[in-house]
Design a protein around this motif. Structure first.
Motif, PDB file in Angstrom:
ATOM      1  N   PRO A  35      19.905  61.755  24.991  1.00  0.00           N
ATOM      2  CA  PRO A  35      19.359  60.870  23.826  1.00  0.00           C
ATOM      3  C   PRO A  35      20.113  61.659  22.576  1.00  0.00           C
ATOM      4  O   PRO A  35      19.477  60.516  21.713  1.00  0.00           O
ATOM      5  N   PHE A  36      21.600  61.565  22.649  1.00  0.00           N
ATOM      6  CA  PHE A  36      21.458  61.578  21.444  1.00  0.00           C
ATOM      7  C   PHE A  36      22.527  60.483  21.131  1.00  0.00           C
ATOM      8  O   PHE A  36      23.123  59.894  19.607  1.00  0.00           O
ATOM      9  N   ARG A  37      22.579  59.958  21.380  1.00  0.00           N
ATOM     10  CA  ARG A  37      23.037  57.954  21.608  1.00  0.00           C
ATOM     11  C   ARG A  37      22.062  57.150  20.926  1.00  0.00           C
ATOM     12  O   ARG A  37      20.532  57.495  21.031  1.00  0.00           O
ATOM     13  N   THR A  38      22.262  56.622  19.415  1.00  0.00           N
ATOM     14  CA  THR A  38      21.064  56.409  18.500  1.00  0.00           C
ATOM     15  C   THR A  38      21.111  54.766  19.069  1.00  0.00           C
ATOM     16  O   THR A  38      21.229  54.548  20.436  1.00  0.00           O
ATOM     17  N   PRO A  39      19.436  54.669  19.617  1.00  0.00           N
ATOM     18  CA  PRO A  39      18.486  54.163  20.235  1.00  0.00           C
ATOM     19  C   PRO A  39      18.471  52.658  19.553  1.00  0.00           C
ATOM     20  O   PRO A  39      18.534  52.075  18.985  1.00  0.00           O
ATOM     21  N   ALA A  40      18.399  52.278  21.182  1.00  0.00           N
ATOM     22  CA  ALA A  40      18.851  50.082  20.702  1.00  0.00           C
ATOM     23  C   ALA A  40      17.822  49.673  19.543  1.00  0.00           C
ATOM     24  O   ALA A  40      18.172  48.802  19.105  1.00  0.00           O
ATOM     25  N   PRO A  41      16.922  49.940  19.794  1.00  0.00           N
ATOM     26  CA  PRO A  41      15.886  49.669  18.651  1.00  0.00           C
ATOM     27  C   PRO A  41      16.117  49.918  17.405  1.00  0.00           C
ATOM     28  O   PRO A  41      15.574  49.090  16.406  1.00  0.00           O
ATOM     29  N   VAL A  42      16.455  50.689  16.797  1.00  0.00           N
ATOM     30  CA  VAL A  42      17.176  51.662  15.434  1.00  0.00           C
ATOM     31  C   VAL A  42      18.381  50.546  15.203  1.00  0.00           C
ATOM     32  O   VAL A  42      18.709  49.730  13.952  1.00  0.00           O
ATOM     33  N   LEU A  43      19.358  50.642  16.180  1.00  0.00           N
ATOM     34  CA  LEU A  43      20.382  49.686  15.991  1.00  0.00           C
ATOM     35  C   LEU A  43      20.226  48.280  15.459  1.00  0.00           C
ATOM     36  O   LEU A  43      21.403  47.497  14.522  1.00  0.00           O
ATOM     37  N   ASP A  44      19.121  47.766  16.146  1.00  0.00           N
ATOM     38  CA  ASP A  44      18.757  46.348  15.797  1.00  0.00           C
ATOM     39  C   ASP A  44      17.570  46.190  15.097  1.00  0.00           C
ATOM     40  O   ASP A  44      17.959  45.009  14.187  1.00  0.00           O
ATOM     41  N   ALA A  45      17.179  47.535  14.428  1.00  0.00           N
ATOM     42  CA  ALA A  45      16.729  46.980  12.662  1.00  0.00           C
ATOM     43  C   ALA A  45      17.368  46.846  12.062  1.00  0.00           C
ATOM     44  O   ALA A  45      17.596  46.543  10.786  1.00  0.00           O
ATOM     45  N   VAL A  46      18.351  47.987  11.956  1.00  0.00           N
ATOM     46  CA  VAL A  46      19.642  47.697  10.665  1.00  0.00           C
ATOM     47  C   VAL A  46      19.858  46.759  10.883  1.00  0.00           C
ATOM     48  O   VAL A  46      20.440  46.674   9.865  1.00  0.00           O
ATOM     49  N   ALA A  47      20.448  46.323  12.115  1.00  0.00           N
ATOM     50  CA  ALA A  47      21.329  45.124  11.923  1.00  0.00           C
ATOM     51  C   ALA A  47      20.280  43.670  11.759  1.00  0.00           C
ATOM     52  O   ALA A  47      21.173  42.907  11.277  1.00  0.00           O
ATOM     53  N   SER A  48      19.496  43.637  11.772  1.00  0.00           N
ATOM     54  CA  SER A  48      18.349  42.424  11.452  1.00  0.00           C
ATOM     55  C   SER A  48      18.704  42.523   9.650  1.00  0.00           C
ATOM     56  O   SER A  48      18.760  41.461   9.107  1.00  0.00           O
ATOM     57  N   THR A  49      18.385  43.629   8.935  1.00  0.00           N
ATOM     58  CA  THR A  49      17.897  43.944   7.777  1.00  0.00           C
ATOM     59  C   THR A  49      19.543  43.735   6.849  1.00  0.00           C
ATOM     60  O   THR A  49      19.715  43.007   5.991  1.00  0.00           O
ATOM     61  N   LEU A  50      20.912  43.900   7.744  1.00  0.00           N
ATOM     62  CA  LEU A  50      22.227  43.724   7.285  1.00  0.00           C
ATOM     63  C   LEU A  50      22.367  42.243   7.018  1.00  0.00           C
ATOM     64  O   LEU A  50      23.080  41.814   5.898  1.00  0.00           O
TER      65      LEU A  50
END
Length: 241
Positions: A35-50
Motif C-alpha cells: 500500500p506504499f505505492r501511490t494509488p492509481a486514482p491519485v496519479l490519474d487525478a493529478v495527471a488530469s489536473t496537470l
C-alpha cells in the motif's frame, strides 16, 4: 494489508532497520504489491489536473521509486520525462516496468537534496516521498526543486486533508510518529518516516519564501469533507521569474 506477492513482516522489519536507500533496494522487487505505492486514482487525478493547467514539455518525478509517477507524467509532458531516485533497486524496477511511446523517458540515480540537474524542467512532481525528510530538511529540498525549474515552471504534489483529532486515523498516525521520534532519538537509526510532519501551512510559507507562487486545486474525484473542504488537494507552486 499486503497481497501474497508483497513483502513479509520480516522483510519489512529488515527494511526499517536499514538506511532509506538500502531499505528501498530491498523492498523494490515487491514495492508495487504494497500500500506504499501511490494509488492509481491519485496519479490519474493529478495527471488530469496537470493537463488542464499545462502545457508542460519536460517533467521530473522526484523520488520516483518504481516509476508510477513518471508513467503518469508521460500523459502530461510533451518532450521528456525523467525519474530521479537514490535507490538503485527501485530504478531497476522502473526501467523494466515503465515504457513510453510518447515523450523520451530516462532514469537518474541521485539524491533529492542535491539534484544533478540545471534548470532543465518546467514540471516537477513528487508522490508520497516527503515523510522521509525531516521538517528542517524541507526548505533545502524545496530550494533544490526551485533550482531545477525554469522560470514559470511548476512544482506539484497531492496532499491529503489531515485526519480530524476525533478520528481513529489521527491517533493511529500520531502514535506511529511519536513512536518513530522516540525510536530515532534513542537509537538514531538511518531509516526515517513520518506521516504528520508535512503540514500545509508550513509548506506554503516555505515555498513562498523560496520564490514560488502557490495555488491549490481540489481533486474532486475524492470527494469533500463535512465542512466542504476537499479530501485531497494538489498543490501547484510556480517558480517566479
Amino acid at each position: 494489508m499486503f497481497s501474497p506477492e508483497g513483502p513479509s513482516l520480516r522483510e519489512l522489519a529488515v527494511q526499517a532497520l536499514s538506511s532509506v536507500e538500502h531499505g528501498y533496494d530491498l523492498l523494490a522487487p515487491k514495492f508495487d504489491h504494497t500500500p506504499f505505492r501511490t494509488p492509481a486514482p491519485v496519479l490519474d487525478a493529478v495527471a488530469s489536473t496537470l493537463r488542464r493547467i499545462g502545457p508542460f514539455d519536460d517533467g521530473l518525478d522526484l523520488c520516483c521509486g518504481t516509476g508510477a509517477g513518471a508513467e503518469a507524467l508521460t500523459t502530461v509532458c510533451r518532450k521528456s520525462v525523467t525519474g530521479v531516485d537514490f535507490s538503485a533497486g527501485m530504478l531497476a524496477v522502473a526501467r523494466e516496468r515503465v515504457k513510453s511511446d510518447g515523450p523520451g523517458l530516462s532514469w537518474v540515480r541521485g539524491d533529492a537534496r542535491a539534484l544533478p540537474f540545471g534548470p532543465d524542467f518546467d514540471l516537477v512532481v513528487s508522490f508520497g516521498a516527503f515523510g522521509h525528510f525531516l521538517p528542517r530538511e524541507l526548505p533545502g529540498l524545496f530550494g533544490q526543486v526551485h533550482s531545477v525549474l525554469r522560470p514559470g515552471g511548476c512544482f506539484a504534489f497531492p496532499l491529503l486533508a489531515p485526519p480530524r483529532p476525533t478520528s481513529p486515523a489521527y491517533w493511529m498516525l500520531s502514535g506511529f510518529d511519536t513512536a518513530m521520534k522516540i525510536r530515532n532519538a534513542v537509537w538514531r537509526p538511518p531509516f526515517v518516516m513520518y506521516y504528520r510532519d508535512f503540514q500545509l501551512g508550513f509548506v506554503q510559507r516555505e515555498l513562498r519564501r523560496i520564490g514560488f507562487d502557490v495555488d491549490r486545486y481540489a481533486l474532486p474525484e475524492f470527494g469533500y469533507r463535512g465542512d466542504g473542504s476537499p479530501r485531497v488537494r494538489m498543490v501547484a507552486a510556480r517558480r517566479l521569474p
